[in-house]
Design an enzyme around this catalytic site. Structure first.
Site, short mmCIF file in Angstrom:
data_model
loop_
_atom_site.label_atom_id
_atom_site.label_comp_id
_atom_site.label_asym_id
_atom_site.label_seq_id
_atom_site.Cartn_x
_atom_site.Cartn_y
_atom_site.Cartn_z
N GLU A 34 20.60 25.07 10.77
CA GLU A 34 20.57 25.91 11.97
C GLU A 34 20.80 27.37 11.61
OE1 GLU A 34 18.92 24.63 14.57
OE2 GLU A 34 20.37 23.02 14.49
N HIS A 35 19.91 28.24 12.11
CA HIS A 35 19.94 29.68 11.85
C HIS A 35 19.71 29.99 10.36
CE1 HIS A 35 21.13 31.23 15.86
NE2 HIS A 35 21.57 29.99 15.99
N THR A 36 19.12 29.08 9.66
CA THR A 36 18.73 29.32 8.27
C THR A 36 17.28 29.79 8.17
OG1 THR A 36 18.23 26.96 8.09
CG2 THR A 36 20.35 27.69 7.23
N LEU A 123 15.51 22.00 22.49
CA LEU A 123 14.54 21.10 21.86
C LEU A 123 13.20 21.79 21.67
CD1 LEU A 123 15.41 17.80 23.77
CD2 LEU A 123 16.27 18.60 21.55
N SER A 124 13.20 23.09 21.81
CA SER A 124 12.05 23.93 21.50
C SER A 124 10.86 23.70 22.42
CB SER A 124 11.61 23.73 20.05
OG SER A 124 10.81 24.82 19.64
N SER A 125 11.11 23.78 23.72
CA SER A 125 10.03 23.66 24.70
C SER A 125 9.05 24.81 24.55
CB SER A 125 10.60 23.62 26.11
OG SER A 125 11.39 24.77 26.39
N SER A 126 9.52 25.99 24.16
CA SER A 126 8.62 27.14 24.03
C SER A 126 7.63 26.93 22.88
CB SER A 126 9.41 28.43 23.83
OG SER A 126 10.23 28.35 22.67
N ASP A 170 10.66 26.14 14.54
CA ASP A 170 10.24 25.40 15.72
C ASP A 170 8.73 25.17 15.74
OD1 ASP A 170 12.89 25.51 16.39
OD2 ASP A 170 12.65 27.03 17.94
#
Length: 380
Positions: A34-36, A123-126, A170
Site C-alpha cells: 500500500e502506497h508503494t 476497491l478501485s471503482s474508478s 489500480d
C-alpha cells in the site's frame, strides 16, 4: 441484474438501439503493498469478480456521450482538456483525452455504464470504470495499444484529467490480472509476474469487509503522503523510496530530521519488503504464513503512514480475535475495506464477530463477502 445486463439495458433505454458490444473491467483487492506504487516499488493485487461494464456503440467522429445507472442523465462532450468535464464523467473524458494525447484516433462513441464495484470502498471503482471504457474504445476504434501500455493511459486520465494523484497499481490490476492469480507488479519497470493464488485448494479464503466508511482519493491527505515521500527521496538522494534498501533503513532514517517523514519512509520501505516476502511465501505454498505479513502491514499503515480510521482498525482486531491468520486494510486509506485471511469454513463466524464489534462501537454495519481472484479487462 448483473452489471453486464444493466449496462446493456441502460444503453438500449438511453440511445434506442443495441450496443456494438460490452466490455468489463474489475475492481481489485490489494493483497499487500500500500502506497508503494507511486514510490516505484512493488504491489500484489488481484482482480475481483465484481466488475464495471461499458456497453458501447459508435457515434460521429469527435462526439462522445456517456450515461450510467449510478447517476441521472447523460453527459456529452467533444474534444476537451483537463478540467472541462467534471464529476464521474470526467473519468470517461479523461480516457478519451489520454488516448488522443498518445496520438491515437479515438472513435466517437456512446457508452452506458453499470457497476458491481462499490464506490468509495477502496476497491478501485474508478480504475474499473476507466479500464472498461479504455478497452471499449480501443476495440471500437481498432487501436493498436499493447496490453502492457494500457494501464499508463488509464492512470494518466486519472492523474492529469481528473486530478487524483494515484499510482499505477489500480489500473494495472484492472487490466492485467488473471483468474486464480495475484499480480506481482514492479511499479518502476511495469514488469509483472502472475503468482498462483488458489486459496480454495489450501482450504483458505479472503474475506473482504467493507467498513462502509467511504474514503476519497482526491483530497489533501493522499496528496500530502505522496509529497512527503517524494521530498524524503530528494533528501536521501535516491530516485524514489524504492531505492532505499531494507537493510539500510535505519541509516536512511537517521538522515531525516522530521519524525513524521521518518514514519512515512519506514512504512514504504518495510511495505516493499512485505510484498517480496508475501510473493516468496505464496510461491513456496506457505499461504497461511502470509497472514502475519498482512497484519504487520496494517500496523504500519496505522502507526507509520497514519491512514486508517477506527472502523477499519476495529474490523482488523475483530477478525484476528475470531481466528483470522491475518488482516489488514486494503486501498488508499481513510476508510474503505479490510481483508482477512481465514479458513474457508470460518467466513460466517468471522463476519458475525466483526458485525458484533461494529454494533458495540456504534458503527454502521459492515458488508462482508468472499473474494476470489478474477480476470482483468475483457470484451464479454
Amino acid at each position: 441484474m448483473s452489471a453486464a445486463s444493466g449496462a446493456e439495458a441502460h444503453f438500449r433505454a438511453e440511445f434506442g438501439t443495441e450496443p456494438a458490444g460490452r466490455w468489463a473491467a474489475p475492481g481489485r483487492v490489494n493483497l499487500i503493498g500500500e502506497h508503494t506504487d507511486y514510490n516505484e516499488g512493488f504491489v500484489l493485487p488481484f482482480a475481483l469478480p465484481q466488475r464495471t461494464v461499458a456497453a458501447a456503440g459508435p457515434a460521429p467522429a469527435g462526439e462522445w456521450t456517456v450515461c450510467s445507472t449510478f447517476a441521472p442523465g447523460a453527459v456529452s462532450f467533444g474534444t476537451t482538456s483537463p478540467g472541462e468535464v467534471t464529476g464521474w464523467a470526467a473519468y470517461v473524458a479523461g480516457v478519451v483525452w489520454a488516448l488522443r494525447e498518445a496520438g491515437l484516433e479515438v472513435p466517437g462513441a456512446r457508452i452506458a455504464l453499470d457497476s458491481e464495484v462499490p464506490v468509495g470502498s477502496g476497491l478501485s471503482s474508478s480504475a474499473a470504470l476507466e479500464s472498461s471504457v479504455l478497452t471499449a474504445l480501443i476495440d471500437l476504434g481498432g487501436l493498436d495499444v499493447p496490453l502492457e501500455q494500457r494501464p499508463a493511459l488509464a492512470q494518466r486520465a486519472e492523474n492529469v484529467y481528473v486530478g487524483a494523484p494515484t499510482g499505477i497499481m489500480d489500473q494495472s490490476a484492472s487490466i492485467r490480472c488473471q483468474a486464480g492469480r495475484a499480480l506481482f507488479l514492479d511499479c518502476r519497470s511495469y514488469e509483472v509476474k502472475q503468482i498462483p493464488f488458489d486459496l480454495a485448494a489450501a482450504g483458505l479464503a479472503i474475506l473482504v469487509i467493507n467498513s462502509n466508511a467511504p474514503h476519497q482519493h482526491v483530497d489533501g491527505e493522499y496528496g500530502a503522503r505522496r509529497k512527503s515521500c517524494e521530498e524524503a527521496a530528494r533528501i536521501l538522494g535516491v530516485p524514489a523510496l524504492r531505492d532505499v534498501p531494507f537493510d539500510g533503513l535505519d541509516e536512511a532514517l537517521a538522515r531525516l530530521d522530521d519524525e513524521v517523514m521518518r514514519r512515512r519512509v519506514r512504512h514504504v520501505v518495510t511495505e516493499d519488503q512485505r510484498v517480496l516476502d508475501t510473493v516468496a511465501l505464496l510461491e513456496q505454498g506457505r499461504t497461511r504464513e502470509v497472514g502475519s505479513v498482512l497484519t504487520a502491514g496494517h500496523a504500519s499503515m496505522r502507526d507509520d503512514f497514519e491512514i486508517t480510521v477506527p472502523q477499519v482498525d476495529v474490523a482488523v482486531e475483530a477478525a484476528l480475535a475470531a481466528g483470522a491468520y491475518g488482516a489488514r486494510m486494503t486501498g488508499g486509506g481513510f476508510g474503505g475495506c479490510v481483508l482477512a485471511l481465514i479458513d474457508a469454513d470460518r467466513a460466517d463466524a468471522t463476519t458475525s464477530a466483526v458485525e458484533q464489534a461494529y454494533a458495540k462501537a456504534g458503527f454502521k454495519a459492515p458488508t462482508c463477502w468472499i473474494a476470489t481472484a478474477g480476470p482483468g479487462a475483457t470484451r464479454l
